[in-house]
Design a protein around this motif. Structure first.
Motif, short mmCIF file in Angstrom:
data_model
loop_
_atom_site.label_atom_id
_atom_site.label_comp_id
_atom_site.label_asym_id
_atom_site.label_seq_id
_atom_site.Cartn_x
_atom_site.Cartn_y
_atom_site.Cartn_z
N ARG A 1 18.48 10.46 42.16
CA ARG A 1 18.20 10.63 40.73
C ARG A 1 17.00 11.55 40.49
O ARG A 1 16.97 12.30 39.51
N ILE A 2 16.03 11.52 41.39
CA ILE A 2 14.89 12.43 41.27
C ILE A 2 15.32 13.87 41.53
O ILE A 2 15.00 14.79 40.77
N VAL A 3 16.08 14.07 42.59
CA VAL A 3 16.47 15.42 43.00
C VAL A 3 17.56 15.99 42.09
O VAL A 3 17.56 17.19 41.78
N ALA A 4 18.48 15.14 41.63
CA ALA A 4 19.61 15.62 40.83
C ALA A 4 19.15 16.24 39.52
O ALA A 4 19.77 17.20 39.03
N GLU A 5 18.10 15.72 38.94
CA GLU A 5 17.62 16.29 37.68
C GLU A 5 17.21 17.75 37.86
O GLU A 5 17.57 18.62 37.07
N ARG A 6 16.45 18.02 38.93
CA ARG A 6 16.03 19.39 39.18
C ARG A 6 17.22 20.26 39.58
O ARG A 6 17.33 21.43 39.16
N MET A 7 18.14 19.74 40.37
CA MET A 7 19.33 20.51 40.75
C MET A 7 20.14 20.90 39.52
O MET A 7 20.65 22.02 39.44
N GLY A 8 20.27 19.97 38.57
CA GLY A 8 21.01 20.27 37.35
C GLY A 8 20.39 21.41 36.57
O GLY A 8 21.10 22.26 36.01
N GLU A 9 19.06 21.44 36.53
CA GLU A 9 18.38 22.53 35.85
C GLU A 9 18.66 23.86 36.53
O GLU A 9 18.89 24.88 35.86
N THR A 10 18.66 23.88 37.85
CA THR A 10 18.89 25.11 38.61
C THR A 10 20.33 25.57 38.49
O THR A 10 20.61 26.77 38.32
N LEU A 11 21.27 24.63 38.56
CA LEU A 11 22.69 24.98 38.52
C LEU A 11 23.19 25.24 37.11
O LEU A 11 24.25 25.85 36.93
N GLY A 12 22.46 24.76 36.11
CA GLY A 12 22.94 24.87 34.74
C GLY A 12 24.04 23.89 34.43
O GLY A 12 24.80 24.07 33.48
N GLN A 13 24.15 22.84 35.22
CA GLN A 13 25.14 21.78 35.03
C GLN A 13 24.48 20.44 35.30
O GLN A 13 23.79 20.28 36.31
N ARG A 14 24.73 19.49 34.44
CA ARG A 14 24.20 18.15 34.65
C ARG A 14 24.94 17.47 35.79
O ARG A 14 26.15 17.60 35.92
N LEU A 15 24.20 16.75 36.64
CA LEU A 15 24.80 15.94 37.70
C LEU A 15 24.90 14.51 37.19
O LEU A 15 23.89 13.86 36.94
N ALA A 16 26.12 14.04 36.99
CA ALA A 16 26.37 12.70 36.46
C ALA A 16 26.62 11.74 37.61
O ALA A 16 27.66 11.81 38.28
N ILE A 17 25.68 10.85 37.86
CA ILE A 17 25.75 9.96 39.02
C ILE A 17 26.54 8.70 38.66
O ILE A 17 26.28 8.05 37.65
N GLU A 18 27.50 8.37 39.50
CA GLU A 18 28.36 7.21 39.29
C GLU A 18 28.27 6.29 40.50
O GLU A 18 28.77 6.62 41.58
N ASN A 19 27.62 5.15 40.34
CA ASN A 19 27.55 4.16 41.43
C ASN A 19 28.90 3.49 41.57
O ASN A 19 29.41 2.90 40.62
N MET A 20 29.48 3.60 42.75
CA MET A 20 30.81 3.04 43.01
C MET A 20 30.71 2.16 44.26
O MET A 20 31.01 2.59 45.37
N THR A 21 30.25 0.93 44.08
CA THR A 21 30.07 0.03 45.21
C THR A 21 31.37 -0.70 45.51
O THR A 21 32.36 -0.58 44.80
N GLY A 22 31.34 -1.47 46.57
CA GLY A 22 32.50 -2.25 46.97
C GLY A 22 32.93 -1.90 48.37
O GLY A 22 32.90 -0.74 48.79
N ALA A 23 33.30 -2.93 49.13
CA ALA A 23 33.74 -2.78 50.52
C ALA A 23 32.70 -2.03 51.33
O ALA A 23 33.03 -1.16 52.14
N SER A 24 31.42 -2.36 51.10
CA SER A 24 30.29 -1.75 51.83
C SER A 24 30.23 -0.24 51.67
O SER A 24 29.70 0.45 52.52
N GLY A 25 30.78 0.27 50.58
CA GLY A 25 30.73 1.70 50.31
C GLY A 25 32.04 2.42 50.58
O GLY A 25 32.20 3.59 50.22
#
Length: 316
Positions: free
Chosen positions: A42-66
């Protein structure tokens, strides 16, 4: 550094516009919110989104140990609009324990780059009588299989770390499995389970507030985040454990797209405010290339397979 940043930005401009769109980039994370990799991404994605010009939307998808999140990511379209943010457990540990994982860690994904290495700590609830690693070992030796420990699921890094510690020390404890590192840490903080291994910085605030006791860190040397905390190796010579966080794409993602995202990743982790924040939290910044990550992944997968088999660690 200025020359590197200029080269990185020029690369971003020069690369083909594959996956450049107004749509956000979906980032599947097969890990619980609040886990060590979740925090760093979440810290890195914000800066990456600024550089890429696209927001990185993080989706936690747990279950079965990943495994659910990993299977979903492996089936996603290789167009640069779906990425995975992972720890090494879902790539090097789980597939070595479960032949039915449903994905091949070396063939079903395109490595983008490692973000950080994660340092680990053995923590306990303050009500737990042992206050040191030596005390825990003594208690576990006196009551084999009767002391519980929490993990984020069978085959999770919390599970593997503790089992490796127990194997190294010749001990037995009882595994209590949760759906992710955050619920497992909550159980230890609440005193429902007395002890567990967790990646920093997940338990940091609880340690500082006195809600958890830090028994020892799992690196080869003491860390600046908790300089007074002994290493486990000071009691159990030779014991170390670390993990890492990384970005992947589905296999078949075009090389220029992978390169573009990797450039944004490397720029982000070397951006002074981001790097300082990561280091303050106790992470070791990596930010390597796709080729370097691919080589490291193959080596870690082979090494972890050997360790898991020799230690007799299985997914429940």
């Amino acid at each position: 550094m200025r020359r590197w940043l200029l080269a990185a930005l020029l690369t971003l401009v020069a690369l083909p516009a594959a996956a450049q769109t107004d749509r956000p980039i979906r980032v599947i994370m097969p890990l619980a919110a609040g886990s060590a990799v979740d925090v760093v991404v979440r810290i890195v994605a914000e800066r990456m989104g600024e550089t890429l010009g696209q927001r990185l939307a993080i989706e936690n998808m747990t279950g079965a140990s990943g495994m659910i999140g990993m299977r979903t990511g492996a089936r996603a379209a290789p167009d640069g609009l779906t990425l995975l943010a992972v720890n090494d457990a879902v790539l090097t540990m789980l597939p070595n324990m479960n032949a039915q994982a449903g994905y091949d860690p070396l063939r079903d994904f395109a490595p983008i780059g490692q973000i950080v290495r994660i340092r680990w700590a053995l923590v306990a609830h303050p009500s737990f009588a042992p206050t040191t690693v030596a005390g825990l070992m003594e208690a576990a030796r006196a009551r084999p299989g009767q002391i519980d420990y929490a993990s984020g699921g069978a085959g999770s890094p919390q599970h593997v770390a503790m089992e490796m510690f127990l194997q190294a020390a010749g001990l037995r404890m009882n595994h209590i499995s949760y759906r992710g590192a955050t619920p497992a840490l909550t159980a230890v903080t609440a005193g429902q389970v007395p002890v567990g291994f967790f990646g920093l910085p997940t338990p940091n605030a609880f340690v500082r507030d006195g809600q958890l006791r830090l028994l020892g860190t799992a690196g080869p040397a003491r860390i600046h985040t908790f300089p007074d905390a002994p290493t486990i190796a000071e009691t159990l010579p030779g014991f170390t454990f670390h993990t890492w966080g990384a970005f992947l794409a589905p296999a078949g993602t075009p090389a220029p797209v992978v390169a573009r995202i990797n450039t944004a990743l490397r720029e982000a982790v070397n951006h002074p405010p981001v790097r300082t924040r990561l280091e303050q939290l106790g992470y070791e910044v990596v930010g390597n290339t796709p080729d370097a990550f691919a080589a490291s992944l193959a080596a870690d997968h082979a090494t972890m397979g050997t360790l898991i088999r020799s230690a007799g660690i299985t997914a429940e």
